[in-house]
Design a protein around this motif. Structure first.
Motif, PDB file in Angstrom:
ATOM      1  N   VAL A  91      12.077   4.637   1.875  1.00  0.00           N
ATOM      2  CA  VAL A  91      13.505   4.337   1.663  1.00  0.00           C
ATOM      3  C   VAL A  91      13.931   3.042   2.347  1.00  0.00           C
ATOM      4  CG1 VAL A  91      15.851   5.151   2.068  1.00  0.00           C
ATOM      5  CG2 VAL A  91      14.138   6.713   1.148  1.00  0.00           C
ATOM      6  N   PRO A  92      13.635   2.852   3.648  1.00  0.00           N
ATOM      7  CA  PRO A  92      14.026   1.560   4.258  1.00  0.00           C
ATOM      8  C   PRO A  92      13.347   0.364   3.590  1.00  0.00           C
ATOM      9  CG  PRO A  92      13.465   3.146   5.953  1.00  0.00           C
ATOM     10  CD  PRO A  92      13.082   3.765   4.646  1.00  0.00           C
ATOM     11  N   GLY A 119       0.790  -1.222   0.000  1.00  0.00           N
ATOM     12  CA  GLY A 119       0.000   0.000   0.000  1.00  0.00           C
ATOM     13  C   GLY A 119       0.824   1.274   0.000  1.00  0.00           C
ATOM     14  N   ILE A 120       2.083   1.175  -0.402  1.00  0.00           N
ATOM     15  CA  ILE A 120       2.939   2.353  -0.481  1.00  0.00           C
ATOM     16  C   ILE A 120       2.537   3.146  -1.720  1.00  0.00           C
ATOM     17  CG2 ILE A 120       5.314   3.173  -0.744  1.00  0.00           C
ATOM     18  CD1 ILE A 120       4.827   1.810   1.927  1.00  0.00           C
ATOM     19  N   GLN A 121       2.308   4.448  -1.534  1.00  0.00           N
ATOM     20  CA  GLN A 121       1.920   5.306  -2.652  1.00  0.00           C
ATOM     21  C   GLN A 121       2.888   6.474  -2.749  1.00  0.00           C
ATOM     22  OE1 GLN A 121      -2.186   6.266  -2.202  1.00  0.00           O
ATOM     23  NE2 GLN A 121      -2.828   4.123  -2.217  1.00  0.00           N
ATOM     24  N   GLN A 122       2.699   7.312  -3.748  1.00  0.00           N
ATOM     25  CA  GLN A 122       3.625   8.424  -3.952  1.00  0.00           C
ATOM     26  C   GLN A 122       3.639   9.399  -2.794  1.00  0.00           C
ATOM     27  OE1 GLN A 122       3.079  10.203  -7.830  1.00  0.00           O
ATOM     28  NE2 GLN A 122       4.752   8.907  -8.547  1.00  0.00           N
ATOM     29  N   ASP A 123       2.543   9.556  -2.091  1.00  0.00           N
ATOM     30  CA  ASP A 123       2.509  10.491  -0.979  1.00  0.00           C
ATOM     31  C   ASP A 123       2.957   9.875   0.347  1.00  0.00           C
ATOM     32  OD1 ASP A 123       0.278   8.873  -0.867  1.00  0.00           O
ATOM     33  OD2 ASP A 123      -1.049  10.436  -0.120  1.00  0.00           O
ATOM     34  N   THR A 124       3.373   8.616   0.334  1.00  0.00           N
ATOM     35  CA  THR A 124       3.899   7.969   1.535  1.00  0.00           C
ATOM     36  C   THR A 124       5.232   8.605   1.909  1.00  0.00           C
ATOM     37  OG1 THR A 124       2.851   5.888   0.878  1.00  0.00           O
ATOM     38  CG2 THR A 124       4.572   5.741   2.536  1.00  0.00           C
ATOM     39  N   SER A 125       5.457   8.747   3.182  1.00  0.00           N
ATOM     40  CA  SER A 125       6.667   9.396   3.691  1.00  0.00           C
ATOM     41  C   SER A 125       7.930   8.662   3.229  1.00  0.00           C
ATOM     42  CB  SER A 125       6.629   9.414   5.220  1.00  0.00           C
ATOM     43  OG  SER A 125       7.876   9.805   5.740  1.00  0.00           O
ATOM     44  N   LEU A 126       8.960   9.446   2.938  1.00  0.00           N
ATOM     45  CA  LEU A 126      10.254   8.862   2.563  1.00  0.00           C
ATOM     46  C   LEU A 126      10.857   8.049   3.705  1.00  0.00           C
ATOM     47  CD1 LEU A 126      12.010  11.650   0.486  1.00  0.00           C
ATOM     48  CD2 LEU A 126      11.181   9.446  -0.315  1.00  0.00           C
ATOM     49  N   LEU A 127      10.505   8.392   4.930  1.00  0.00           N
ATOM     50  CA  LEU A 127      11.008   7.636   6.088  1.00  0.00           C
ATOM     51  C   LEU A 127      10.507   6.195   6.077  1.00  0.00           C
ATOM     52  CD1 LEU A 127      10.636  10.328   8.882  1.00  0.00           C
ATOM     53  CD2 LEU A 127      12.739   9.562   7.750  1.00  0.00           C
ATOM     54  N   ILE A 128       9.428   5.956   5.387  1.00  0.00           N
ATOM     55  CA  ILE A 128       8.902   4.594   5.229  1.00  0.00           C
ATOM     56  C   ILE A 128       9.389   3.997   3.916  1.00  0.00           C
ATOM     57  CG2 ILE A 128       6.784   3.242   4.917  1.00  0.00           C
ATOM     58  CD1 ILE A 128       5.424   5.308   6.776  1.00  0.00           C
TER      59      ILE A 128
END
Length: 104
Positions: free
Chosen positions: A54-55, A43-52
């Protein structure tokens, strides 16, 4: 330049070198497809935080690339080369991990 790869990787023929380079290129593209699929499942989308992102990107991409490298390399008849390549890569990661633990 290709001659250096042949020497470094102990490859005899130009055909084998072309197959190996082809495997590397296909594997990179396939790993990105796997990443996109996993991100969609989670469920990762373009507006998901980079903190989530990148890892998760690293957790998904690195192992999938290594596995795909072996699978695609095997399918194209280069199992021995890519098994040795993987052993060397994993060995480097383990050495780095041990060094960082020893410093702490």
């Amino acid at each position: 330049m290709l001659h250096r790869f042949k020497e470094k990787w102990n490859i005899k023929s130009n055909f084998q070198l072309i197959v190996i380079l082809f495997v590397f290129s296909i594997t990179g593209s396939a790993a990105l497809v796997v990443r996109k699929f996993i991100f969609h499942l989670v469920g990762i989308q373009q507006d998901t935080s980079l903190l989530i992102k990148v890892p998760l990107y690293l957790i998904v991409l690195i192992p999938s690339y290594q596995l795909l490298l072996l699978v695609i390399g095997t399918l194209l008849g280069q199992y021995r080369f890519f098994l040795a390549y993987e052993k060397k890569t994993v060995g480097r990661l383990i050495k780095r991990s041990k060094k960082s633990h020893e410093k702490n």
